[in-house]
Design a protein around this motif. Structure first.
Motif, PDB file in Angstrom:
ATOM      1  N   LYS A   1       0.842  -1.210   0.000  1.00 34.22           N
ATOM      2  CA  LYS A   1       0.000   0.000   0.000  1.00 34.22           C
ATOM      3  C   LYS A   1       0.867   1.245   0.000  1.00 34.22           C
ATOM      4  O   LYS A   1       0.612   2.194  -0.746  1.00 34.22           O
ATOM      5  N   VAL A   2       1.875   1.239   0.863  1.00 35.87           N
ATOM      6  CA  VAL A   2       2.764   2.399   0.984  1.00 35.87           C
ATOM      7  C   VAL A   2       3.439   2.695  -0.357  1.00 35.87           C
ATOM      8  O   VAL A   2       3.539   3.851  -0.773  1.00 35.87           O
ATOM      9  N   LYS A   3       3.862   1.650  -1.052  1.00 38.59           N
ATOM     10  CA  LYS A   3       4.522   1.827  -2.352  1.00 38.59           C
ATOM     11  C   LYS A   3       3.546   2.389  -3.376  1.00 38.59           C
ATOM     12  O   LYS A   3       3.904   3.200  -4.223  1.00 38.59           O
ATOM     13  N   MET A   4       2.303   1.944  -3.288  1.00 34.28           N
ATOM     14  CA  MET A   4       1.278   2.395  -4.216  1.00 34.28           C
ATOM     15  C   MET A   4       1.010   3.890  -4.029  1.00 34.28           C
ATOM     16  O   MET A   4       0.817   4.625  -4.985  1.00 34.28           O
ATOM     17  N   ILE A   5       1.020   4.329  -2.765  1.00 34.84           N
ATOM     18  CA  ILE A   5       0.730   5.738  -2.454  1.00 34.84           C
ATOM     19  C   ILE A   5       1.836   6.663  -2.973  1.00 34.84           C
ATOM     20  O   ILE A   5       1.563   7.749  -3.473  1.00 34.84           O
ATOM     21  N   GLY A   6       3.083   6.192  -2.846  1.00 29.19           N
ATOM     22  CA  GLY A   6       4.208   7.022  -3.284  1.00 29.19           C
ATOM     23  C   GLY A   6       4.229   8.353  -2.549  1.00 29.19           C
ATOM     24  O   GLY A   6       4.159   8.385  -1.321  1.00 29.19           O
ATOM     25  N   ASP A   7       4.274   9.455  -3.304  1.00 28.88           N
ATOM     26  CA  ASP A   7       4.349  10.780  -2.671  1.00 28.88           C
ATOM     27  C   ASP A   7       2.990  11.470  -2.585  1.00 28.88           C
ATOM     28  O   ASP A   7       2.909  12.652  -2.271  1.00 28.88           O
ATOM     29  N   ASP A   8       1.939  10.746  -2.863  1.00 31.03           N
ATOM     30  CA  ASP A   8       0.598  11.327  -2.860  1.00 31.03           C
ATOM     31  C   ASP A   8       0.142  11.655  -1.428  1.00 31.03           C
ATOM     32  O   ASP A   8      -0.088  10.771  -0.609  1.00 31.03           O
ATOM     33  N   LYS A   9       0.015  12.965  -1.162  1.00 28.10           N
ATOM     34  CA  LYS A   9      -0.339  13.418   0.203  1.00 28.10           C
ATOM     35  C   LYS A   9      -1.741  12.947   0.615  1.00 28.10           C
ATOM     36  O   LYS A   9      -1.970  12.566   1.758  1.00 28.10           O
ATOM     37  N   GLY A  10      -2.661  12.993  -0.337  1.00 30.97           N
ATOM     38  CA  GLY A  10      -4.032  12.548  -0.060  1.00 30.97           C
ATOM     39  C   GLY A  10      -4.050  11.071   0.275  1.00 30.97           C
ATOM     40  O   GLY A  10      -4.787  10.620   1.157  1.00 30.97           O
ATOM     41  N   GLY A  11      -3.209  10.334  -0.444  1.00 33.91           N
ATOM     42  CA  GLY A  11      -3.090   8.891  -0.210  1.00 33.91           C
ATOM     43  C   GLY A  11      -2.570   8.613   1.192  1.00 33.91           C
ATOM     44  O   GLY A  11      -3.067   7.720   1.887  1.00 33.91           O
ATOM     45  N   LEU A  12      -1.589   9.392   1.600  1.00 38.91           N
ATOM     46  CA  LEU A  12      -1.029   9.222   2.947  1.00 38.91           C
ATOM     47  C   LEU A  12      -2.085   9.516   4.007  1.00 38.91           C
ATOM     48  O   LEU A  12      -2.208   8.793   5.001  1.00 38.91           O
ATOM     49  N   TYR A  13      -2.883  10.558   3.753  1.00 41.39           N
ATOM     50  CA  TYR A  13      -3.952  10.917   4.691  1.00 41.39           C
ATOM     51  C   TYR A  13      -4.914   9.730   4.880  1.00 41.39           C
ATOM     52  O   TYR A  13      -5.250   9.356   6.006  1.00 41.39           O
ATOM     53  N   LEU A  14      -5.310   9.125   3.767  1.00 41.19           N
ATOM     54  CA  LEU A  14      -6.254   7.998   3.844  1.00 41.19           C
ATOM     55  C   LEU A  14      -5.600   6.767   4.470  1.00 41.19           C
ATOM     56  O   LEU A  14      -6.215   6.050   5.256  1.00 41.19           O
ATOM     57  N   PHE A  15      -4.340   6.552   4.114  1.00 42.65           N
ATOM     58  CA  PHE A  15      -3.606   5.405   4.660  1.00 42.65           C
ATOM     59  C   PHE A  15      -3.498   5.527   6.183  1.00 42.65           C
ATOM     60  O   PHE A  15      -3.723   4.566   6.915  1.00 42.65           O
ATOM     61  N   ASP A  16      -3.156   6.734   6.631  1.00 40.90           N
ATOM     62  CA  ASP A  16      -3.011   6.975   8.075  1.00 40.90           C
ATOM     63  C   ASP A  16      -4.335   6.728   8.799  1.00 40.90           C
ATOM     64  O   ASP A  16      -4.359   6.237   9.919  1.00 40.90           O
ATOM     65  N   ARG A  17      -5.423   7.048   8.133  1.00 44.30           N
ATOM     66  CA  ARG A  17      -6.744   6.816   8.732  1.00 44.30           C
ATOM     67  C   ARG A  17      -7.072   5.308   8.723  1.00 44.30           C
ATOM     68  O   ARG A  17      -7.537   4.766   9.713  1.00 44.30           O
ATOM     69  N   ASP A  18      -6.776   4.641   7.590  1.00 46.82           N
ATOM     70  CA  ASP A  18      -7.143   3.223   7.452  1.00 46.82           C
ATOM     71  C   ASP A  18      -6.314   2.297   8.338  1.00 46.82           C
ATOM     72  O   ASP A  18      -6.805   1.277   8.800  1.00 46.82           O
ATOM     73  N   ILE A  19      -5.060   2.647   8.539  1.00 49.22           N
ATOM     74  CA  ILE A  19      -4.198   1.744   9.314  1.00 49.22           C
ATOM     75  C   ILE A  19      -4.663   1.691  10.768  1.00 49.22           C
ATOM     76  O   ILE A  19      -4.487   0.686  11.453  1.00 49.22           O
ATOM     77  N   GLN A  20      -5.305   2.740  11.203  1.00 44.86           N
ATOM     78  CA  GLN A  20      -5.852   2.753  12.559  1.00 44.86           C
ATOM     79  C   GLN A  20      -6.960   1.694  12.670  1.00 44.86           C
ATOM     80  O   GLN A  20      -7.064   0.989  13.654  1.00 44.86           O
ATOM     81  N   GLN A  21      -7.730   1.582  11.605  1.00 45.82           N
ATOM     82  CA  GLN A  21      -8.787   0.582  11.537  1.00 45.82           C
ATOM     83  C   GLN A  21      -8.188  -0.829  11.589  1.00 45.82           C
ATOM     84  O   GLN A  21      -8.719  -1.710  12.236  1.00 45.82           O
ATOM     85  N   MET A  22      -7.047  -0.990  10.909  1.00 48.23           N
ATOM     86  CA  MET A  22      -6.347  -2.281  10.900  1.00 48.23           C
ATOM     87  C   MET A  22      -5.940  -2.673  12.308  1.00 48.23           C
ATOM     88  O   MET A  22      -5.980  -3.831  12.688  1.00 48.23           O
ATOM     89  N   THR A  23      -5.506  -1.682  13.087  1.00 48.91           N
ATOM     90  CA  THR A  23      -5.101  -1.917  14.465  1.00 48.91           C
ATOM     91  C   THR A  23      -6.277  -2.455  15.252  1.00 48.91           C
ATOM     92  O   THR A  23      -6.164  -3.437  15.974  1.00 48.91           O
ATOM     93  N   ILE A  24      -7.428  -1.808  15.088  1.00 50.17           N
ATOM     94  CA  ILE A  24      -8.631  -2.218  15.824  1.00 50.17           C
ATOM     95  C   ILE A  24      -9.038  -3.635  15.412  1.00 50.17           C
ATOM     96  O   ILE A  24      -9.294  -4.491  16.234  1.00 50.17           O
ATOM     97  N   THR A  25      -9.016  -3.895  14.092  1.00 47.72           N
ATOM     98  CA  THR A  25      -9.409  -5.218  13.593  1.00 47.72           C
ATOM     99  C   THR A  25      -8.463  -6.287  14.103  1.00 47.72           C
ATOM    100  O   THR A  25      -8.896  -7.328  14.587  1.00 47.72           O
ATOM    101  N   SER A  26      -7.145  -6.032  13.993  1.00 47.24           N
ATOM    102  CA  SER A  26      -6.208  -7.085  14.389  1.00 47.24           C
ATOM    103  C   SER A  26      -6.268  -7.301  15.895  1.00 47.24           C
ATOM    104  O   SER A  26      -6.106  -8.419  16.379  1.00 47.24           O
ATOM    105  N   ALA A  27      -6.541  -6.248  16.664  1.00 45.79           N
ATOM    106  CA  ALA A  27      -6.660  -6.410  18.111  1.00 45.79           C
ATOM    107  C   ALA A  27      -7.864  -7.289  18.441  1.00 45.79           C
ATOM    108  O   ALA A  27      -7.821  -8.134  19.328  1.00 45.79           O
ATOM    109  N   ALA A  28      -8.929  -7.126  17.667  1.00 44.35           N
ATOM    110  CA  ALA A  28     -10.139  -7.922  17.888  1.00 44.35           C
ATOM    111  C   ALA A  28      -9.910  -9.394  17.529  1.00 44.35           C
ATOM    112  O   ALA A  28     -10.510 -10.279  18.098  1.00 44.35           O
ATOM    113  N   GLU A  29      -9.009  -9.622  16.586  1.00 45.16           N
ATOM    114  CA  GLU A  29      -8.748 -10.990  16.127  1.00 45.16           C
ATOM    115  C   GLU A  29      -7.720 -11.719  16.962  1.00 45.16           C
ATOM    116  O   GLU A  29      -7.619 -12.933  16.932  1.00 45.16           O
ATOM    117  N   THR A  30      -6.887 -10.949  17.682  1.00 42.38           N
ATOM    118  CA  THR A  30      -5.799 -11.569  18.440  1.00 42.38           C
ATOM    119  C   THR A  30      -6.345 -12.335  19.650  1.00 42.38           C
ATOM    120  O   THR A  30      -7.038 -11.754  20.476  1.00 42.38           O
TER     121      THR A  30
END
Ligand code: FEO
Length: 171
Positions: free
Chosen positions: A140-169
């Motif tokens: 994902k990070v490679k796909m975003i490259g230098d796109d600032k908007g992409g980084l904004y969305l990635f930073d938001r989505d990865i938080q969701q990943m944290t919540i999901t993986s915590a629920a699965e652990t």
């Protein structure tokens, strides 16, 4: 009862997991001061998970008649050129941890310590997951490259990943 060599090998892994926790804690701090809140909370929870991995080993060593050893740790690298480089290091580090677990599995078989071998299977499965997650993130990070908007969305989505993986652990 653990043999001395297995006890030593397991204690080496205690140190690796403790260092992993510190490495991810340093990454969490790096991201937090840069305002990357999602990445930072992901790294804080990775750091907590590594501490859990360490504690699981500590308990096992003590339960099997050995004694867990808490050693001095190497200070983590606190400088990263970019968040991409940081995630590359995360993947590299997880590959290193997997190799170390594989070596432990090898030693346990050599010594015919099937209880330790069985215990280590949890780590084998965990490492498959951790490496896969690090690869997915890096893609994902490679796909975003230098796109600032992409980084904004990635930073938001990865938080969701944290919540999901915590629920699965489990545990
Ligand atoms: Fe405990 Fe991420 O290895």
């Amino acid at each position: 009862m653990l043999s001395k060599s297995i006890e030593t090998a397991l204690n080496k892994q205690v140190r690796i997991e403790a260092e992993s926790s510190q490495i991810y804690l340093a990454m969490a701090i790096w991201a937090e001061v840069k305002g990357l809140e999602g990445i930072s909370s992901f790294m804080y929870s990775q750091s907590d998970e590594e501490r859990e991995h360490m504690l699981k080993l500590v308990k096992f060593i003590n339960e099997r008649g050995g004694q867990a050893h808490i050693s001095e740790l190497n200070a983590p690298n606190v400088k990263h050129k970019s968040y991409k480089e940081m995630f590359e290091k995360l993947l590299e580090h997880e590959i290193f941890v997997s190799e170390s677990i594989n070596e432990l599995v090898h030693i346990s078989l050599q010594e015919k310590d099937y209880a330790t071998h069985n215990f280590l299977q949890w780590y084998v499965a965990e490492q498959i997951e951790e490496e896969a997650m690090a690869r997915t993130i890096l893609d994902k990070v490679k796909m975003i490259g230098d796109d600032k908007g992409g980084l904004y969305l990635f930073d938001r989505d990865i938080q969701q990943m944290t919540i999901t993986s915590a629920a699965e652990t489990p545990e």
